[in-house]
Design a protein around this motif. Structure first.
Motif, PDB file in Angstrom:
ATOM      1  N   HIS A   1       0.472  -0.795  -0.295  1.00  0.00           N
ATOM      2  CA  HIS A   1      -0.127  -0.009   0.471  1.00  0.00           C
ATOM      3  C   HIS A   1       0.597   1.183  -0.104  1.00  0.00           C
ATOM      4  N   MET A   2       1.862   1.542   0.312  1.00  0.00           N
ATOM      5  CA  MET A   2       2.917   2.392   0.660  1.00  0.00           C
ATOM      6  C   MET A   2       3.537   2.510  -0.243  1.00  0.00           C
ATOM      7  N   GLU A   3       4.003   1.701  -0.917  1.00  0.00           N
ATOM      8  CA  GLU A   3       4.475   1.672  -2.330  1.00  0.00           C
ATOM      9  C   GLU A   3       3.249   2.637  -3.434  1.00  0.00           C
ATOM     10  N   ARG A   4       1.905   2.111  -3.771  1.00  0.00           N
ATOM     11  CA  ARG A   4       1.555   1.840  -4.916  1.00  0.00           C
ATOM     12  C   ARG A   4       0.516   3.336  -4.296  1.00  0.00           C
ATOM     13  N   GLU A   5       0.324   3.807  -3.270  1.00  0.00           N
ATOM     14  CA  GLU A   5      -0.845   4.522  -3.073  1.00  0.00           C
ATOM     15  C   GLU A   5      -0.547   5.612  -2.134  1.00  0.00           C
ATOM     16  N   GLY A   6       1.122   5.472  -1.383  1.00  0.00           N
ATOM     17  CA  GLY A   6       1.216   6.702  -0.621  1.00  0.00           C
ATOM     18  C   GLY A   6       0.561   6.492   0.778  1.00  0.00           C
ATOM     19  N   GLY A   7      -0.282   5.641   0.876  1.00  0.00           N
ATOM     20  CA  GLY A   7      -0.856   6.101   2.549  1.00  0.00           C
ATOM     21  C   GLY A   7      -1.381   4.580   2.782  1.00  0.00           C
ATOM     22  N   ILE A   8      -1.544   3.653   4.134  1.00  0.00           N
ATOM     23  CA  ILE A   8      -1.285   2.583   4.071  1.00  0.00           C
ATOM     24  C   ILE A   8      -3.368   2.697   5.721  1.00  0.00           C
ATOM     25  N   SER A   9      -4.417   1.704   4.986  1.00  0.00           N
ATOM     26  CA  SER A   9      -5.440   1.905   5.766  1.00  0.00           C
ATOM     27  C   SER A   9      -5.775   0.636   6.665  1.00  0.00           C
ATOM     28  N   PRO A  10      -6.832   0.529   7.192  1.00  0.00           N
ATOM     29  CA  PRO A  10      -6.139  -1.025   8.161  1.00  0.00           C
ATOM     30  C   PRO A  10      -7.005  -2.073   7.403  1.00  0.00           C
ATOM     31  N   ARG A  11      -5.709  -3.186   7.337  1.00  0.00           N
ATOM     32  CA  ARG A  11      -5.822  -4.209   6.783  1.00  0.00           C
ATOM     33  C   ARG A  11      -6.555  -5.087   7.426  1.00  0.00           C
ATOM     34  N   LEU A  12      -5.887  -5.170   8.837  1.00  0.00           N
ATOM     35  CA  LEU A  12      -5.996  -6.705   9.620  1.00  0.00           C
ATOM     36  C   LEU A  12      -6.749  -5.682  10.972  1.00  0.00           C
ATOM     37  N   SER A  13      -7.504  -6.562  11.451  1.00  0.00           N
ATOM     38  CA  SER A  13      -8.361  -5.962  12.564  1.00  0.00           C
ATOM     39  C   SER A  13      -7.495  -5.760  14.333  1.00  0.00           C
ATOM     40  N   PRO A  14      -7.387  -5.179  14.867  1.00  0.00           N
ATOM     41  CA  PRO A  14      -6.782  -5.371  16.311  1.00  0.00           C
ATOM     42  C   PRO A  14      -7.037  -6.646  17.508  1.00  0.00           C
ATOM     43  N   LEU A  15      -6.080  -7.030  17.525  1.00  0.00           N
ATOM     44  CA  LEU A  15      -6.429  -8.382  17.866  1.00  0.00           C
ATOM     45  C   LEU A  15      -6.157  -8.400  19.352  1.00  0.00           C
ATOM     46  N   ALA A  16      -6.162  -9.488  20.140  1.00  0.00           N
ATOM     47  CA  ALA A  16      -5.777  -9.585  21.754  1.00  0.00           C
ATOM     48  C   ALA A  16      -4.239  -9.715  21.936  1.00  0.00           C
ATOM     49  N   GLN A  17      -3.630  -9.119  22.437  1.00  0.00           N
ATOM     50  CA  GLN A  17      -2.407  -9.874  23.414  1.00  0.00           C
ATOM     51  C   GLN A  17      -2.771 -10.618  24.210  1.00  0.00           C
ATOM     52  N   VAL A  18      -1.478 -11.450  25.014  1.00  0.00           N
ATOM     53  CA  VAL A  18      -1.710 -12.409  25.620  1.00  0.00           C
ATOM     54  C   VAL A  18      -2.035 -11.964  26.693  1.00  0.00           C
ATOM     55  N   ARG A  19      -0.769 -10.801  27.336  1.00  0.00           N
ATOM     56  CA  ARG A  19      -1.252 -10.063  28.591  1.00  0.00           C
ATOM     57  C   ARG A  19      -2.193 -10.017  28.772  1.00  0.00           C
ATOM     58  N   ASP A  20      -3.097  -9.134  27.319  1.00  0.00           N
ATOM     59  CA  ASP A  20      -4.524  -8.723  28.105  1.00  0.00           C
ATOM     60  C   ASP A  20      -5.549 -10.054  28.016  1.00  0.00           C
ATOM     61  N   ALA A  21      -5.347 -11.633  28.046  1.00  0.00           N
ATOM     62  CA  ALA A  21      -6.321 -11.897  27.962  1.00  0.00           C
ATOM     63  C   ALA A  21      -6.663 -12.071  29.099  1.00  0.00           C
ATOM     64  N   GLY A  22      -5.441 -12.919  30.497  1.00  0.00           N
ATOM     65  CA  GLY A  22      -5.571 -12.278  31.431  1.00  0.00           C
ATOM     66  C   GLY A  22      -6.412 -11.555  32.251  1.00  0.00           C
ATOM     67  N   ASN A  23      -6.164 -10.578  31.774  1.00  0.00           N
ATOM     68  CA  ASN A  23      -6.952  -9.465  32.805  1.00  0.00           C
ATOM     69  C   ASN A  23      -8.706  -9.867  32.012  1.00  0.00           C
ATOM     70  N   LEU A  24      -8.886  -9.603  31.052  1.00  0.00           N
ATOM     71  CA  LEU A  24      -9.862  -9.409  30.827  1.00  0.00           C
ATOM     72  C   LEU A  24     -10.765 -10.956  31.369  1.00  0.00           C
ATOM     73  N   LEU A  25     -10.772 -12.583  31.779  1.00  0.00           N
ATOM     74  CA  LEU A  25     -11.211 -12.822  32.697  1.00  0.00           C
ATOM     75  C   LEU A  25     -11.188 -12.439  33.723  1.00  0.00           C
ATOM     76  N   THR A  26     -10.401 -11.606  34.455  1.00  0.00           N
ATOM     77  CA  THR A  26     -10.429 -11.790  35.766  1.00  0.00           C
ATOM     78  C   THR A  26     -11.860 -10.101  35.651  1.00  0.00           C
ATOM     79  N   ARG A  27     -11.387  -9.414  35.250  1.00  0.00           N
ATOM     80  CA  ARG A  27     -11.976  -8.334  34.502  1.00  0.00           C
ATOM     81  C   ARG A  27     -13.503  -8.907  34.590  1.00  0.00           C
ATOM     82  N   ALA A  28     -13.826  -9.674  33.745  1.00  0.00           N
ATOM     83  CA  ALA A  28     -15.658 -10.879  33.952  1.00  0.00           C
ATOM     84  C   ALA A  28     -15.595 -10.895  34.732  1.00  0.00           C
TER      85      ALA A  28
END
Lengths: 80, 358
Positions: B222-249
């Protein structure tokens, strides 16, 4: 044989599965649902929304729900 | 009284009415803690979900999953999804408890159903997905294989608004479905409430390292062809967040582990086909709806040149985070109350040899 008859009943959309009827509640208000024979849909009285049943499968996605007019007025009056 | 046209606005109506009827106030309190912002309708009367962050387009996801239902009926073998489902179900073997009622949330419900094979003592299975076509294809597949002793019910529903009564299921399984929810903590809280005490929550979601090769190739192209980027992959959870999610729930005895799967494809286009068949294509609200043909070919070329292996196939990494949590029960280990210690550190120090003074 029993499974075949259950499939037929489900397709008719007349009977809601016993397991489901014990467990299902409205997705938005978490209150029990009422099965309306006339429209073959599940009605949530507290917020006045009815959820359809397609092919015997209840569709409880909030977006699929239809707002019922007269019944919502009646429920508001009852609670007050 | 004003007529409220939106369905989500009706929840605000329900909350106002419930506050007036004091007799039943204790049962209604539960509905206040579902989402992370303390209520679906926001603080105002007719607001929709303005206070919550919307990352994913849930309606588009339903359409993707409809398409995945049609595509996966042609490609019967999907080894990655089967491997994840198998790993998840294996954890049931590690528990002495049996789970008569189980709820399976969207993602790869077909794989989970196929691979249960009597593990966990499941008698009643409820399959839930946002897409009607997926549920229908699942039900049709069930009728083809008649050797099934599990009583299955089907339901179309949204993971963010779980239509399940409190304390009604023993087990909730979600294999690769929850990474598309906008409000993951809220969904997990609802799952916890739907579980009976001493019920188990098993989930597998995609982690941050997933498809990093594709992310890099897309960005470069995208940078080469269009000179900018748009989000193509969704934001995904990190492992350290998974533990927090479980305790928060509010789950007790939480457990998180990570696994990386490298799947090999003949070309980048095969990878995209596979993603389509799983219903995992781009569902971000901020997505660029147009993809230039040049850019797509450039992405494939970059992917090939940067990451290809000796035999010409290209690898794709999928990082899967497995989360387990239990609904609290009196039989679980609890931390003792403060001040209830019976042994002091000094005694331990004396017991186990104290040559050096701390």
């Amino acid at each position: 044989m029993v499974r075949l008859s259950r499939v037929l009943l489900k397709d008719a959309g007349n009977v809601i599965d016993k397991t489901l009827s014990e467990i299902l509640v409205c997705p938005l208000s978490k209150q029990p649902l009422r099965f309306c024979e006339k429209t073959k849909s599940l009605v949530s009285d507290t917020i006045g929304v009815s959820f359809p049943m397609k092919g015997g499968i209840p569709c409880l996605v909030p977006k699929d729900g239809k707002i019922l007019e007269e019944e919502s007025e009646a429920s508001k009056k009852n609670i007050k | 009284m004003r007529r409220i046209n939106s369905i989500y606005g009706r929840i605000g109506l329900f909350k106002r009415i419930s506050e007036k009827s004091t007799k039943q106030s204790h049962t209604f309190l539960a509905s206040h803690s579902f989402s992370t912002h303390g209520g679906y309708g926001g603080d105002g009367e007719l607001q929709q979900n303005n206070s919550k962050v919307k990352i994913f387009d849930r309606d588009l996801k339903r359409i993707h999953r409809d398409r995945a239902a049609w595509l996966s009926s042609r490609h019967k073998n999907n080894s990655f999804v089967d491997a994840v489902a198998d790993n998840l179900l294996d954890r049931l073997e590690d528990c002495k408890k049996s789970f008569p009622t189980a709820l399976c949330l969207g993602g790869s419900i077909g794989a989970v159903k196929r691979l249960i094979r009597g593990r966990g003592g499941i008698e009643k299975l409820i399959m839930m997905d946002t897409s009607y076509d997926m549920i229908k294809s699942c039900r049709d597949a069930d009728e083809d294989s008649l050797g099934n002793s599990i009583e299955t019910s089907y339901l179309v529903g949204d993971e963010e608004f779980l239509p399940i009564k409190e304390s009604s299921v023993d087990l909730i399984i979600s294999s690769l479905g929850l990474h598309w929810t906008n409000d993951l903590p809220g969904s997990m809280i609802q799952c916890k409430l739907a579980l009976k005490p001493d019920g188990l929550f098993l989930a597998a979601i995609l982690g941050g390292e997933t498809l990093k090769e594709l992310r890099i190739a897309c960005t470069l192209a995208h940078m080469e062809r269009e000179g900018g980027i748009s989000p193509r992959l969704s934001p995904l959870a990190q492992v350290r967040d998974a533990g927090n999610l479980l305790t928060r729930a509010g789950f007790s005895l939480p457990g998180v582990d990570v696994d990386e799967y490298v799947v090999k494809y003949k070309s980048a286009l095969d990878l995209i086909e596979h993603l389509r068949a799983m219903g995992e294509t781009n569902g971000l609200l901020e997505r660029n709806k147009i993809l230039n043909r040049e850019t797509a070919l450039a992405t494939a070329a970059i992917y090939d040149s940067m990451f290809a292996t000796e035999d010409g196939t290209i690898p794709a990494t999928f990082q899967v985070i497995y989360m387990t949590g239990w609904r609290e029960h009196s039989s679980h280990q609890q931390a003792k109350r403060r001040g209830s210690a019976t042994v002091s550190f000094r005694d331990l120090h004396k017991q186990f040899g104290g040559q050096s003074e701390s």
